[in-house]
Design an enzyme around this catalytic site. Structure first.
Site, PDB file in Angstrom:
ATOM      1  N   GLN A 180       0.856  -1.174  -0.012  1.00 28.90           N
ATOM      2  CA  GLN A 180      -0.189   0.001   0.078  1.00 28.90           C
ATOM      3  C   GLN A 180       1.071   1.266   0.053  1.00 28.90           C
ATOM      4  OE1 GLN A 180      -3.349   0.223  -0.352  1.00 28.90           O
ATOM      5  NE2 GLN A 180      -3.617  -2.040  -0.090  1.00 28.90           N
ATOM      6  N   CYS A 325      -9.751  -8.411   0.048  1.00 25.67           N
ATOM      7  CA  CYS A 325      -9.603  -9.888   0.108  1.00 25.67           C
ATOM      8  C   CYS A 325     -10.432 -10.570   1.062  1.00 25.67           C
ATOM      9  CB  CYS A 325      -8.010 -10.354   0.605  1.00 25.67           C
ATOM     10  SG  CYS A 325      -6.819  -9.614  -0.495  1.00 25.67           S
TER      11      CYS A 325
END
Length: 404
Positions: A180, A325
């Site tokens: 990220q 996810c």
């Protein structure tokens, strides 16, 4: 209006990166392991991308190993380092945090079944830990410390340079999942004492299915996939040449002009936070200091995140609730639970992740739409009715956003 605000989950392939990728697919389709011209051209393209990736993070070219994704890089770094150090030095300890991405948490769970001792450091109510927390947890049996650079759900940026320095002083391998962070903050693996780092291309406008592991020279990086001599004999399998070339270009673009781009996006982020915090019984998840420039994570009491996402989608807004996810799961986010939030708040979360391609007009539309959707869902919510339509939630008051 169609608005994409889920860039932390994945990004679009930008035209300039797509052009590089398509040119490679058309012209450099040879097998990089072949000695004829087409193969050698493909190999040169891969090595050029390796140089681009290394340059973007202050690494050496031979410290970059291409993978299929960030999750694979995490598995490779943590599993093989832990196993090697147990085999060679008898070290069986692994230190991580309790709000890591599942790529790390599930890897640690698998290693725990092999007999490793996992220490999960708790984060504070805003999602931070300190270098001292890590220092105090390191023992003589610690093989590796793996701590994410920035959290994928709430955007908190951890003190990686300080943690890396502590690990270097203690002689412990330090790995960070920077999936990220890369392209959002400036990273120099040497200055920040990072031994190993994972990166994923599809967070950077490259395609899915490609990433890389940085591993500092001097560390022994064991073979992860058997079957061929690719990636200097450590990861077998014919290379994804076009994906790798796209990743190299994406790294170059993403890591140039970070400060200017981040400042622009942070203005839009702060506007979103400021206006959405006006919704009654709302909470900002994660602190305002050391936060990814495009991350907004809010909770709204009395709603379910799934209902919120479906209604926003109908309104043309793509967002998420918790990490991508686990978006198919009805369980509350483990990240929000790690902050100490009760299920009633953790269930009603919304993550908006924006980037430089989002416009102020889009931000205004989100600000206009989210309160209407929240009100609509609350009108049908048994929990909201139980709380007296928002007039009786004293037990949640200390957890609500101070910006409300």
């Amino acid at each position: 209006m169609k608005i994409y605000a889920d860039n932390a989950a994945t990004t679009n392939i930008t035209p300039e990166i797509l052009d590089v990728m398509m040119t490679c697919l058309r012209d450099n389709y040879g097998n990089p392991s072949s000695i004829y011209t087409l193969g050698m051209n493909a190999l040169r393209a891969i090595e050029r991308a390796r140089e681009q990736c290394a340059r973007a993070i202050g690494a050496k070219t031979n410290e970059i190993y291409f993978t299929g994704c960030g999750t694979e890089a995490d598995n490779w770094a943590v599993k093989e380092t832990a196993r090697r150090l147990r085999r060679t030095k008898g070290k069986t300890g692994i230190i991580t945090t309790n709000f890591e991405h599942h790529a790390i948490l599930h890897t640690c769970e698998a290693l725990e079944k092999e007999g490793f001792e996992i220490t999960y450091l708790p984060v504070d109510s805003e999602g931070y830990i300190s270098a001292d927390d890590v220092k105090n947890a390191i023992t003589d049996i610690t093989a590796i410390v793996t701590i994410m650079y920035a959290n994928n759900e709430i955007g908190t940026i951890l003190p990686i340079a300080e943690i890396g320095k502590v690990c270097r002083e203690k002689g412990v391998v330090f790995h960070t999942d920077a999936v990220q962070a890369v392209g959002n903050v400036s990273i120099n693996v040497v200055e920040q004492h990072i031994d190993m780092m994972s990166v994923s291309g599809h967070k950077l406008h490259a395609p899915k299915g490609v990433g890389f592991l940085y591993s500092k020279n001097g560390l022994t990086l064991d073979r992860f996939i058997h079957g061929g001599a690719q990636e200097r004999g450590r990861r077998a399998g014919t290379e994804n040449t076009a994906g790798i070339v796209a990743l190299g270009e994406a790294m170059t673009i993403a890591c140039n002009g970070i400060e200017e781009r981040a400042a622009k996006v942070a203005v839009l982020r702060d506007k979103l936070i400021r206006e959405l915090s006006k919704i009654p019984a709302s909470r900002l998840n994660g602190g305002m200091n050391s936060r990814l420039p495009g991350n907004v994570n809010m909770s709204f009491i009395g709603i379910e995140g799934e209902s919120l996402l479906l209604n926003l989608d109908i309104a043309g807004i793509s967002a998420s609730s918790g990490s991508a996810c686990t978006s198919g799961s009805l369980d509350p986010s483990h990240v929000l639970l790690a902050l100490g939030l009760p299920h009633e708040i953790a269930h009603g979360s919304l993550r908006l992740s924006i980037n430089e391609y989002n416009t102020e007009e889009e931000i205004d539309y989100i600000i206009e739409t989210v309160p209407k959707v929240v009100a609509k869902i609350r009108a049908m919510s048994p929990l909201w009715e139980e709380l007296g339509n928002g007039n009786s939630f004293e037990r949640f008051a200390p957890l609500l956003s101070p910006l409300e």
